[in-house]
Enzyme design. Structure first.
Site, short mmCIF file in Angstrom:
data_model
loop_
_atom_site.label_atom_id
_atom_site.label_comp_id
_atom_site.label_asym_id
_atom_site.label_seq_id
_atom_site.Cartn_x
_atom_site.Cartn_y
_atom_site.Cartn_z
N CYS A 79 0.83 -1.20 0.00
CA CYS A 79 0.00 0.00 0.00
C CYS A 79 0.87 1.25 0.00
O CYS A 79 0.62 2.19 -0.76
CB CYS A 79 -0.94 -0.01 1.21
N CYS A 80 1.89 1.27 0.84
CA CYS A 80 2.80 2.41 0.88
C CYS A 80 3.50 2.59 -0.47
O CYS A 80 3.76 3.72 -0.91
CB CYS A 80 3.84 2.24 1.98
N CYS A 134 -0.77 7.59 7.99
CA CYS A 134 -2.13 7.42 7.50
C CYS A 134 -3.06 6.98 8.63
O CYS A 134 -2.62 6.31 9.58
CB CYS A 134 -2.17 6.39 6.37
N CYS A 178 -3.21 3.30 9.88
CA CYS A 178 -1.93 2.73 10.31
C CYS A 178 -1.29 3.50 11.46
O CYS A 178 -0.10 3.33 11.74
CB CYS A 178 -0.97 2.67 9.14
N CYS A 189 8.19 3.02 5.87
CA CYS A 189 7.23 2.86 4.78
C CYS A 189 7.91 2.71 3.44
O CYS A 189 7.29 2.35 2.45
CB CYS A 189 6.28 4.05 4.74
#
Length: 241
Positions: free
Chosen positions: A113-114, A202, A205, A230
């Site tokens: 995702c990062c 985020c 997280c 990340c």
């Protein structure tokens, strides 16, 4: 431009952060400051003390807290600067969400995702720059940031063909020093700090930390401490032999 990184570290390791920022802007007027958190508003304040012409960017992953957007706007207004907001590729985000849903990172880890929401837009931006400035500190993460120098060659986003220099003016500062500076000069800060959040990323997280917990324990708490990067500073993660 050819610079001696080793020599600069010897000369500037114990220097005041404003002098390190001044060096960075002198060597690379076209550099940009990466902005997201408390350390970064200090960087912007330092830059404003040595120049009235510097660039700032921030990664808008699309999943930040509302308070973070408010913080960004407060800094923009305080200093009268443009903060370039970098967004991820919409098709890449759509493909990831379609395949794995909105919370795949809790099962698969945060790197994918990062990679889409942060690393790809950052890589695109850094490909246009000779240098950048970050708010990394050695005490932020004993597992991954304890050896951060004040200036380094960025091997994660740079290459031999296109070198990239990374400055970390606050590398030797503690969290206490950062917050003393913020209070002394009444700088804007993210209101989430008033609710126990220390290291803020985020929304899905990031969570508050308990008393005596390290600040990075509020980030990606379901993963090993040695992986709590990340990818922006992936070069900090020790590589296995």
């Amino acid at each position: 431009m050819s610079i001696n990184i080793t020599q600069l570290n010897l000369e500037y390791d114990n220097q005041d952060p404003v002098k390190i920022m001044g060096l960075a802007l002198e060597l690379f007027p076209e550099l940009a400051i990466s902005f997201s958190g408390a350390e970064d508003v200090v960087l912007i304040d330092l830059a404003s003390r040595v120049s009235n012409d510097f660039k700032v960017f921030s990664l808008d992953t699309g999943r930040l807290h509302p308070e973070t957007y408010q913080f960004i706007e407060a800094v923009r207004n305080r200093y009268g600067i443009t903060i370039e907001m970098l967004s991820p590729d919409a098709q890449a985000v759509e493909a990831l969400v379609k395949e794995k849903g909105l919370f795949s990172f809790y099962k698969d880890g945060h790197q994918e995702c990062c990679g889409v929401r942060k690393i790809a837009p950052l890589r695109k931006k850094l490909s246009t720059l000779p240098a950048w400035v970050t708010g990394q500190r050695k005490d932020q993460s004993p597992s991954t940031r304890a050896q951060i120098p004040v200036v380094e060659q960025d091997h994660t986003f740079g290459s031999e063909q296109q070198p990239l220099v990374k400055f970390n003016p606050l590398a030797n500062w503690s969290s206490e020093q950062v917050w003393n500076y913020i209070r002394m000069f009444e700088l804007p800060y993210n209101s989430l700090h008033e609710r126990g959040f220390v290291s803020i990323g985020c929304e899905p997280c990031t969570r508050p930390v308990l008393p005596n917990q390290h600040e990075r324990e509020g980030r990606w708490w379901w993963e090993e401490s040695t992986q709590k990067e990340c990818g922006l500073h992936a070069g900090n993660i020790p590589q296995a032999d």
